[in-house]
Motif scaffolding. Structure first.
Motif, PDB file in Angstrom:
ATOM      1  N   HIS A 152       0.818  -1.223   0.000  1.00  0.00           N
ATOM      2  CA  HIS A 152       0.000   0.000   0.000  1.00  0.00           C
ATOM      3  C   HIS A 152       0.851   1.273   0.000  1.00  0.00           C
ATOM      4  O   HIS A 152       0.312   2.372  -0.116  1.00  0.00           O
ATOM      5  CB  HIS A 152      -0.941   0.021   1.205  1.00  0.00           C
ATOM      6  N   TRP A 153       2.159   1.133   0.166  1.00  0.00           N
ATOM      7  CA  TRP A 153       3.029   2.305   0.322  1.00  0.00           C
ATOM      8  C   TRP A 153       2.927   3.264  -0.853  1.00  0.00           C
ATOM      9  O   TRP A 153       2.740   4.452  -0.678  1.00  0.00           O
ATOM     10  CB  TRP A 153       4.484   1.890   0.538  1.00  0.00           C
ATOM     11  N   TRP A 154       3.059   2.750  -2.060  1.00  0.00           N
ATOM     12  CA  TRP A 154       3.077   3.636  -3.213  1.00  0.00           C
ATOM     13  C   TRP A 154       1.782   4.429  -3.307  1.00  0.00           C
ATOM     14  O   TRP A 154       1.797   5.638  -3.515  1.00  0.00           O
ATOM     15  CB  TRP A 154       3.304   2.862  -4.515  1.00  0.00           C
ATOM     16  N   GLY A 155       0.660   3.773  -3.143  1.00  0.00           N
ATOM     17  CA  GLY A 155      -0.624   4.465  -3.232  1.00  0.00           C
ATOM     18  C   GLY A 155      -0.789   5.522  -2.151  1.00  0.00           C
ATOM     19  O   GLY A 155      -1.205   6.643  -2.432  1.00  0.00           O
ATOM     20  N   GLN A 156      -0.442   5.160  -0.913  1.00  0.00           N
ATOM     21  CA  GLN A 156      -0.564   6.125   0.189  1.00  0.00           C
ATOM     22  C   GLN A 156       0.375   7.310  -0.007  1.00  0.00           C
ATOM     23  O   GLN A 156      -0.036   8.463   0.108  1.00  0.00           O
ATOM     24  CB  GLN A 156      -0.222   5.472   1.525  1.00  0.00           C
ATOM     25  N   SER A 157       1.641   7.028  -0.276  1.00  0.00           N
ATOM     26  CA  SER A 157       2.614   8.120  -0.386  1.00  0.00           C
ATOM     27  C   SER A 157       2.306   9.011  -1.577  1.00  0.00           C
ATOM     28  O   SER A 157       2.440  10.236  -1.498  1.00  0.00           O
ATOM     29  CB  SER A 157       4.040   7.575  -0.461  1.00  0.00           C
ATOM     30  N   ASN A 158       1.855   8.422  -2.683  1.00  0.00           N
ATOM     31  CA  ASN A 158       1.490   9.204  -3.849  1.00  0.00           C
ATOM     32  C   ASN A 158       0.279  10.084  -3.553  1.00  0.00           C
ATOM     33  O   ASN A 158       0.253  11.260  -3.920  1.00  0.00           O
ATOM     34  CB  ASN A 158       1.214   8.277  -5.040  1.00  0.00           C
ATOM     35  N   HIS A 159      -0.726   9.524  -2.899  1.00  0.00           N
ATOM     36  CA  HIS A 159      -1.938  10.282  -2.556  1.00  0.00           C
ATOM     37  C   HIS A 159      -1.584  11.470  -1.653  1.00  0.00           C
ATOM     38  O   HIS A 159      -2.061  12.591  -1.857  1.00  0.00           O
ATOM     39  CB  HIS A 159      -2.948   9.355  -1.868  1.00  0.00           C
ATOM     40  N   ILE A 160      -0.736  11.227  -0.670  1.00  0.00           N
ATOM     41  CA  ILE A 160      -0.339  12.297   0.245  1.00  0.00           C
ATOM     42  C   ILE A 160       0.429  13.381  -0.511  1.00  0.00           C
ATOM     43  O   ILE A 160       0.112  14.569  -0.403  1.00  0.00           O
ATOM     44  CB  ILE A 160       0.497  11.740   1.416  1.00  0.00           C
ATOM     45  N   SER A 161       1.439  12.988  -1.269  1.00  0.00           N
ATOM     46  CA  SER A 161       2.263  13.964  -2.005  1.00  0.00           C
ATOM     47  C   SER A 161       1.430  14.770  -2.999  1.00  0.00           C
ATOM     48  O   SER A 161       1.618  15.977  -3.145  1.00  0.00           O
ATOM     49  CB  SER A 161       3.395  13.257  -2.747  1.00  0.00           C
ATOM     50  N   LYS A 162       0.509  14.101  -3.653  1.00  0.00           N
ATOM     51  CA  LYS A 162      -0.322  14.757  -4.661  1.00  0.00           C
ATOM     52  C   LYS A 162      -1.275  15.782  -4.050  1.00  0.00           C
ATOM     53  O   LYS A 162      -1.569  16.808  -4.658  1.00  0.00           O
ATOM     54  CB  LYS A 162      -1.116  13.687  -5.415  1.00  0.00           C
ATOM     55  N   HIS A 163      -1.749  15.500  -2.828  1.00  0.00           N
ATOM     56  CA  HIS A 163      -2.804  16.339  -2.252  1.00  0.00           C
ATOM     57  C   HIS A 163      -2.389  17.120  -1.008  1.00  0.00           C
ATOM     58  O   HIS A 163      -3.251  17.727  -0.360  1.00  0.00           O
ATOM     59  CB  HIS A 163      -4.019  15.474  -1.917  1.00  0.00           C
ATOM     60  N   VAL A 164      -1.116  17.141  -0.678  1.00  0.00           N
ATOM     61  CA  VAL A 164      -0.694  17.837   0.543  1.00  0.00           C
ATOM     62  C   VAL A 164      -1.039  19.332   0.484  1.00  0.00           C
ATOM     63  O   VAL A 164      -1.233  19.968   1.507  1.00  0.00           O
ATOM     64  CB  VAL A 164       0.814  17.583   0.824  1.00  0.00           C
TER      65      VAL A 164
END
Length: 175
Positions: A152-164
């Motif tokens: 799940h790391w890639w999805g979580q980290s991408n979602h956070i970075s994209k929407h921070v």
């Protein structure tokens, strides 16, 4: 909202169990007495007395933001090094949580945009997991390896970075 509130409380409790709050400084009792006396001498301030006394009595306790910072430091700054977070991420999460918990006017923001709630939850979950691994005895490089190899790391980290950036949108919101 409920998931965020519950997880934030769990993270705070976890921090308290790992890092018990320090005893109040010796001069704090005197400061409490001074606030009580000041409030008693001014009738217009009397209605604020209990909150002012509580504020001084509890001033030595860490805030949610300071607890998040401490937990991240104890993981070797895992969040700061692995995610695209700005320096105020801890304060942003605390603001989002406080808005919801206390029903502040700023909580109206979430009627149109729930992303700050979602990424706050994701960040807290990652922080909790990383710090729990440290508590289990894993060293910081191993924690980093375990966390980043999670499916799940890639999805979580991408979602956070994209929407921070939505933290900024929330902080600029005027109800």
């Amino acid at each position: 909202m409920v998931r965020l509130i519950t997880l934030a409380q769990m993270v705070e409790t976890f921090d308290r169990s790992l890092n018990p709050d320090a005893a109040p400084p010796s001069d704090q009792k005197e400061a409490v007495l001074q606030v009580k006396a000041l409030m008693a001498d001014h009738p217009a301030l009397k209605k604020f007395s209990s909150k002012a006394v509580a504020g001084v009595s509890e001033a030595h306790r860490p805030t949610l933001a300071s607890r998040l910072s401490r937990l991240d430091k104890q993981t070797g700054a895992f969040l700061r090094t692995e995610l695209t977070l700005h320096a105020d991420w801890k304060t942003d999460i605390a603001s989002v949580r406080n808005s919801v918990v206390h029903g502040l006017p700023s909580s109206a923001f979430f009627l149109k945009n729930v992303i700050p709630l979602q990424i706050s939850f994701d960040i807290l979950m990652i922080l909790f997991e990383a710090r729990l691994l440290v508590a289990f005895g894993f060293d910081q490089p191993t924690v980093r390896e375990i966390m980043t190899k999670n499916p799940h790391w890639w999805g979580q980290s991408n979602h956070i970075s994209k929407h921070v950036k939505t933290f900024e949108d929330f902080s600029e919101f005027v109800p």
